[in-house]
Design a protein around this motif. Structure first.
Motif, short mmCIF file in Angstrom:
data_model
loop_
_atom_site.label_atom_id
_atom_site.label_comp_id
_atom_site.label_asym_id
_atom_site.label_seq_id
_atom_site.Cartn_x
_atom_site.Cartn_y
_atom_site.Cartn_z
N THR A 80 -5.11 8.65 -8.29
CA THR A 80 -5.55 8.13 -7.00
C THR A 80 -6.86 7.37 -7.09
OG1 THR A 80 -4.44 9.97 -5.87
CG2 THR A 80 -6.12 8.78 -4.62
N ARG A 113 -7.28 3.50 -5.95
CA ARG A 113 -8.13 3.11 -4.83
C ARG A 113 -9.22 2.14 -5.27
NH1 ARG A 113 -8.14 6.18 -0.18
NH2 ARG A 113 -9.17 4.30 0.61
N TRP A 158 -4.95 2.83 3.94
CA TRP A 158 -4.36 3.94 3.19
C TRP A 158 -3.77 4.98 4.16
CZ3 TRP A 158 -3.77 3.84 -2.02
CH2 TRP A 158 -3.39 5.02 -2.66
N ALA A 159 -4.49 5.26 5.24
CA ALA A 159 -4.01 6.23 6.23
C ALA A 159 -2.76 5.72 6.93
CB ALA A 159 -5.11 6.53 7.24
N ASP A 199 -8.43 -0.14 1.99
CA ASP A 199 -9.47 0.67 2.61
C ASP A 199 -8.88 1.93 3.23
OD1 ASP A 199 -8.43 0.02 5.16
OD2 ASP A 199 -9.85 -1.63 5.45
N ASP A 200 -9.75 2.79 3.76
CA ASP A 200 -9.31 4.09 4.28
C ASP A 200 -8.30 3.93 5.41
OD1 ASP A 200 -10.94 5.33 2.45
OD2 ASP A 200 -12.55 5.76 3.89
N GLU A 201 -8.53 2.97 6.29
CA GLU A 201 -7.62 2.76 7.42
C GLU A 201 -6.24 2.32 6.93
OE1 GLU A 201 -7.32 0.06 11.52
OE2 GLU A 201 -9.19 0.15 10.39
N THR A 223 0.12 6.10 4.61
CA THR A 223 0.49 7.52 4.55
C THR A 223 1.32 7.91 5.77
OG1 THR A 223 -1.51 8.04 3.28
CG2 THR A 223 -0.42 9.87 4.43
N CYS A 228 0.83 -1.20 0.00
CA CYS A 228 0.00 0.00 0.00
C CYS A 228 0.87 1.25 0.00
CB CYS A 228 -0.93 -0.01 1.20
SG CYS A 228 -2.17 1.31 1.19
#
Length: 298
Positions: free
Chosen positions: A204, A208, A218-219, A214-216, A222, A190
């Protein structure tokens, strides 16, 4: 990943394989391969095999050369896809065995190239094969799963599709080498996508949607890149991040000097020019408009 500097380029009887030539031919190969994921002929062939979901069809077409392995093996070879994205392909081999998927892929490639009027003369086809064949035959496939699988596929009788399959081997070889560099540098599946989107290398929204982190997740990726100093606190790429991404690309080029060593700098540049009509025809047909910036399916 030795991000401090460059290794010596591979040598052939004609001298060093220039890294700029490696980059140029790699881009040409990737571009000439890319249409298979976007052409309507691929979707039509997948529908004929009773798979209409684009994600599983993509995975089946691209992994067919490996054979009917569990989805977990495909996940290992594809690296930057989430497990949930690849798990969705479960059942594609029940719809049709890999051999039928591979044959359908060849049909899609041939139909698409003729629809957009790819024009390569018999002489140019023969010359291109005289360059790419020794590259494929001389490649070291250790650790190159998708490249090795594609190199094992019998070439079709259609000369244009046979050329496309040979350049597919070269494209997958570079992709496999790229994954070695990513893994050696501790850049996870990721994480590498977050960096690619932050540097503008990949869209992006497309990443995605297709890789399905998922958002978690991806965060978290990051945050890891922020900790490395490659993104700032707002998720914007830093100068260090851009430099690191370019060093990753250079290291991949370094790996690929060995791939193109059998034909050297001049041969690599000539091959890039010979296959350019494939990309030109699909560009003129508008095939790539929807995914502007996408050059690597890996």
């Amino acid at each position: 990943m030795h991000l401090d500097g460059l290794s010596d380029p591979a040598r052939t009887g004609d001298g060093p394989v220039d890294l700029d030539a490696v980059r140029d031919v790699s881009r040409a190969v990737s571009a000439a391969h890319l249409f298979i994921y976007l052409a309507p002929e691929s979707a039509a062939e997948a529908a004929g095999l009773r798979v209409t979901d684009r994600g599983p069809a993509y995975l089946a077409f691209r992994s067919a050369a490996i054979g009917a392995v569990p989805w977990q093996v495909t996940l290992a070879a594809f690296y930057n896809f989430s497990p949930r994205a690849v798990r969705a392909m479960a059942g594609v081999w029940d719809a049709a065995p890999p051999e039928r998927w591979q044959a359908a892929r060849f049909r899609a490639a041939g139909r698409a190239m003729r629809r957009v009027d790819v024009h390569l003369t018999d002489d140019h086809l023969a010359e291109a094969r005289s360059l790419i064949d020794p590259v494929v035959a001389g490649a070291d496939y250790a650790g190159k799963v998708l490249a090795a699988a594609n190199a094992s596929v019998a070439l079709p009788s259609d000369p244009l599709v046979a050329l496309w399959q040979q350049l597919t081997v070269a494209r997958e070889w570079r992709g496999d080498a790229h994954l070695v560099v990513l893994a050696a540098g501790g850049l996870g599946p990721c994480d590498c996508l977050v960096l690619d989107t932050a540097t503008g290398r990949l869209p992006t929204a497309l990443v995605r949607a297709t890789r399905q982190w998922d958002d978690e997740e991806w965060a978290a990726a990051t945050a890891r890149l922020v900790a490395r100093g490659w993104l700032d606190s707002h998720g914007v790429v830093t100068g260090a991040g851009r430099a690191a991404r370019e060093r990753i690309e250079v290291e991949t080029d370094e790996h690929c000097t060995a791939l193109w060593a059998p034909i050297g700098t001049a041969g690599a540049r000539r091959f890039a020019s010979l296959i350019a009509p494939i990309t030109d025809a699909f560009t003129a047909a508008g095939t790539f408009k929807a995914v502007h910036g996408l050059s690597e399916p890996a």
